[in-house]
Design a protein around this motif. Structure first.
Motif, PDB file in Angstrom:
ATOM      1  N   GLY A   1      75.323  33.140  29.518  1.00  0.00           N
ATOM      2  CA  GLY A   1      74.020  33.144  28.852  1.00  0.00           C
ATOM      3  C   GLY A   1      73.809  34.342  27.942  1.00  0.00           C
ATOM      4  O   GLY A   1      73.143  34.236  26.925  1.00  0.00           O
ATOM      5  N   LEU A   2      74.360  35.488  28.294  1.00  0.00           N
ATOM      6  CA  LEU A   2      74.184  36.691  27.472  1.00  0.00           C
ATOM      7  C   LEU A   2      75.148  36.741  26.284  1.00  0.00           C
ATOM      8  O   LEU A   2      74.788  37.186  25.202  1.00  0.00           O
TER       9      LEU A   2
ATOM     10  N   PHE B   1      97.315  15.739  44.893  1.00  0.00           N
ATOM     11  CA  PHE B   1      96.045  16.204  44.357  1.00  0.00           C
ATOM     12  C   PHE B   1      95.720  17.562  44.971  1.00  0.00           C
ATOM     13  O   PHE B   1      95.994  17.800  46.145  1.00  0.00           O
ATOM     14  N   LEU B   2      95.163  18.447  44.189  1.00  0.00           N
ATOM     15  CA  LEU B   2      94.745  19.759  44.688  1.00  0.00           C
ATOM     16  C   LEU B   2      93.225  19.769  44.759  1.00  0.00           C
ATOM     17  O   LEU B   2      92.546  20.169  43.823  1.00  0.00           O
ATOM     18  N   ILE B   3      92.701  19.297  45.869  1.00  0.00           N
ATOM     19  CA  ILE B   3      91.257  19.173  46.058  1.00  0.00           C
ATOM     20  C   ILE B   3      90.788  20.275  46.993  1.00  0.00           C
ATOM     21  O   ILE B   3      91.313  20.404  48.103  1.00  0.00           O
ATOM     22  N   PRO B   4      89.816  21.080  46.563  1.00  0.00           N
ATOM     23  CA  PRO B   4      89.321  22.142  47.444  1.00  0.00           C
ATOM     24  C   PRO B   4      88.732  21.567  48.725  1.00  0.00           C
ATOM     25  O   PRO B   4      88.066  20.532  48.708  1.00  0.00           O
ATOM     26  N   THR B   5      88.980  22.252  49.815  1.00  0.00           N
ATOM     27  CA  THR B   5      88.450  21.792  51.104  1.00  0.00           C
ATOM     28  C   THR B   5      87.231  22.593  51.531  1.00  0.00           C
ATOM     29  O   THR B   5      86.474  22.148  52.382  1.00  0.00           O
ATOM     30  N   ASN B   6      87.032  23.768  50.953  1.00  0.00           N
ATOM     31  CA  ASN B   6      85.901  24.613  51.311  1.00  0.00           C
ATOM     32  C   ASN B   6      84.631  24.063  50.671  1.00  0.00           C
ATOM     33  O   ASN B   6      84.510  24.007  49.458  1.00  0.00           O
ATOM     34  N   LYS B   7      83.700  23.662  51.468  1.00  0.00           N
ATOM     35  CA  LYS B   7      82.430  23.133  50.969  1.00  0.00           C
ATOM     36  C   LYS B   7      81.272  24.047  51.352  1.00  0.00           C
ATOM     37  O   LYS B   7      80.112  23.683  51.220  1.00  0.00           O
ATOM     38  N   GLN B   8      81.605  25.258  51.800  1.00  0.00           N
ATOM     39  CA  GLN B   8      80.604  26.202  52.271  1.00  0.00           C
ATOM     40  C   GLN B   8      80.037  27.015  51.102  1.00  0.00           C
ATOM     41  O   GLN B   8      80.766  27.483  50.232  1.00  0.00           O
ATOM     42  N   ILE B   9      78.721  27.147  51.075  1.00  0.00           N
ATOM     43  CA  ILE B   9      78.056  27.987  50.079  1.00  0.00           C
ATOM     44  C   ILE B   9      77.857  29.352  50.732  1.00  0.00           C
ATOM     45  O   ILE B   9      77.076  29.480  51.681  1.00  0.00           O
ATOM     46  N   ASP B  10      78.610  30.348  50.229  1.00  0.00           N
ATOM     47  CA  ASP B  10      78.524  31.672  50.823  1.00  0.00           C
ATOM     48  C   ASP B  10      78.106  32.704  49.772  1.00  0.00           C
ATOM     49  O   ASP B  10      77.859  32.379  48.616  1.00  0.00           O
ATOM     50  N   LYS B  11      78.017  33.952  50.209  1.00  0.00           N
ATOM     51  CA  LYS B  11      77.568  35.038  49.339  1.00  0.00           C
ATOM     52  C   LYS B  11      78.489  35.202  48.126  1.00  0.00           C
ATOM     53  O   LYS B  11      78.021  35.402  47.006  1.00  0.00           O
ATOM     54  N   LYS B  12      79.795  35.086  48.327  1.00  0.00           N
ATOM     55  CA  LYS B  12      80.745  35.242  47.215  1.00  0.00           C
ATOM     56  C   LYS B  12      80.539  34.164  46.147  1.00  0.00           C
ATOM     57  O   LYS B  12      80.580  34.445  44.956  1.00  0.00           O
ATOM     58  N   LEU B  13      80.292  32.944  46.577  1.00  0.00           N
ATOM     59  CA  LEU B  13      80.060  31.853  45.633  1.00  0.00           C
ATOM     60  C   LEU B  13      78.769  32.083  44.848  1.00  0.00           C
ATOM     61  O   LEU B  13      78.740  31.910  43.617  1.00  0.00           O
ATOM     62  N   ILE B  14      77.724  32.488  45.520  1.00  0.00           N
ATOM     63  CA  ILE B  14      76.434  32.720  44.864  1.00  0.00           C
ATOM     64  C   ILE B  14      76.521  33.872  43.869  1.00  0.00           C
ATOM     65  O   ILE B  14      76.092  33.754  42.717  1.00  0.00           O
TER      66      ILE B  14
ATOM     67  N   GLY C   1      79.239  35.115  42.446  1.00  0.00           N
ATOM     68  CA  GLY C   1      80.126  34.702  41.354  1.00  0.00           C
ATOM     69  C   GLY C   1      79.429  33.769  40.384  1.00  0.00           C
ATOM     70  O   GLY C   1      79.586  33.888  39.162  1.00  0.00           O
ATOM     71  N   SER C   2      78.637  32.846  40.891  1.00  0.00           N
ATOM     72  CA  SER C   2      77.900  31.911  40.032  1.00  0.00           C
ATOM     73  C   SER C   2      76.872  32.640  39.171  1.00  0.00           C
ATOM     74  O   SER C   2      76.712  32.330  37.985  1.00  0.00           O
TER      75      SER C   2
END
Length: 134
Positions: free
Chosen positions: A96-97, A72-85, A87-88
């Motif tokens: 939406g646009l 299984f390829l399960i992500p291990t990073n559970k950190q919410i960082d600036k790049k994630l925010i 990118g989201s």
């Protein structure tokens, strides 16, 4: 076998996007516009996907490995960082646009719609530019 299973899954996914009209930006924007002429039909697509996938997920979640892969390829990073925010925000704003996200945009290339072609070229250009900042 893994590549064949991936191809079949991709074809089924693409057909589902076409049948549900997820490749039609107007349909998606109608779903996202909750203040005017809201189109709830895509909610039924999502509910249908959950009805099919949830029992299958629970059936196979305790296996040591997937049926057609070594692990299984399960992500291990559970950190919410600036790049994630960031990118989201970019992903959600673009969806939406424009009314397309990557899967439906690539699927809609089969229709040779100029808007979809421009979107996909822009998307891959953005991927390339973003890779230079990592």
């Amino acid at each position: 076998m893994n590549k064949l299973v991936s191809l079949v899954c991709g074809i089924i996914f693409g057909m589902g996007l076409i049948i549900s009209e997820m490749i039609n930006p107007e349909k998606v924007l109608g779903f996202l516009n909750i203040f005017r002429d809201w189109d709830p039909s895509l909610a039924f697509v999502m509910i249908g996907a959950l009805i099919v996938s949830t029992p299958i997920f629970h059936l196979f979640k305790n296996n040591k490995k997937p049926l057609f892969s070594s692990s299984f390829l399960i992500p291990t990073n559970k950190q919410i960082d600036k790049k994630l925010i960031i990118g989201s925000i970019l992903f959600g704003s673009g969806w939406g646009l424009i009314g397309l996200c990557p899967g439906p945009a690539i699927t809609s290339l089969a229709l040779a719609n100029i808007s979809s072609i421009i979107f996909v070229i822009s998307m891959f250009t953005g991927f390339y530019i973003a890779s230079k900042f990592n």
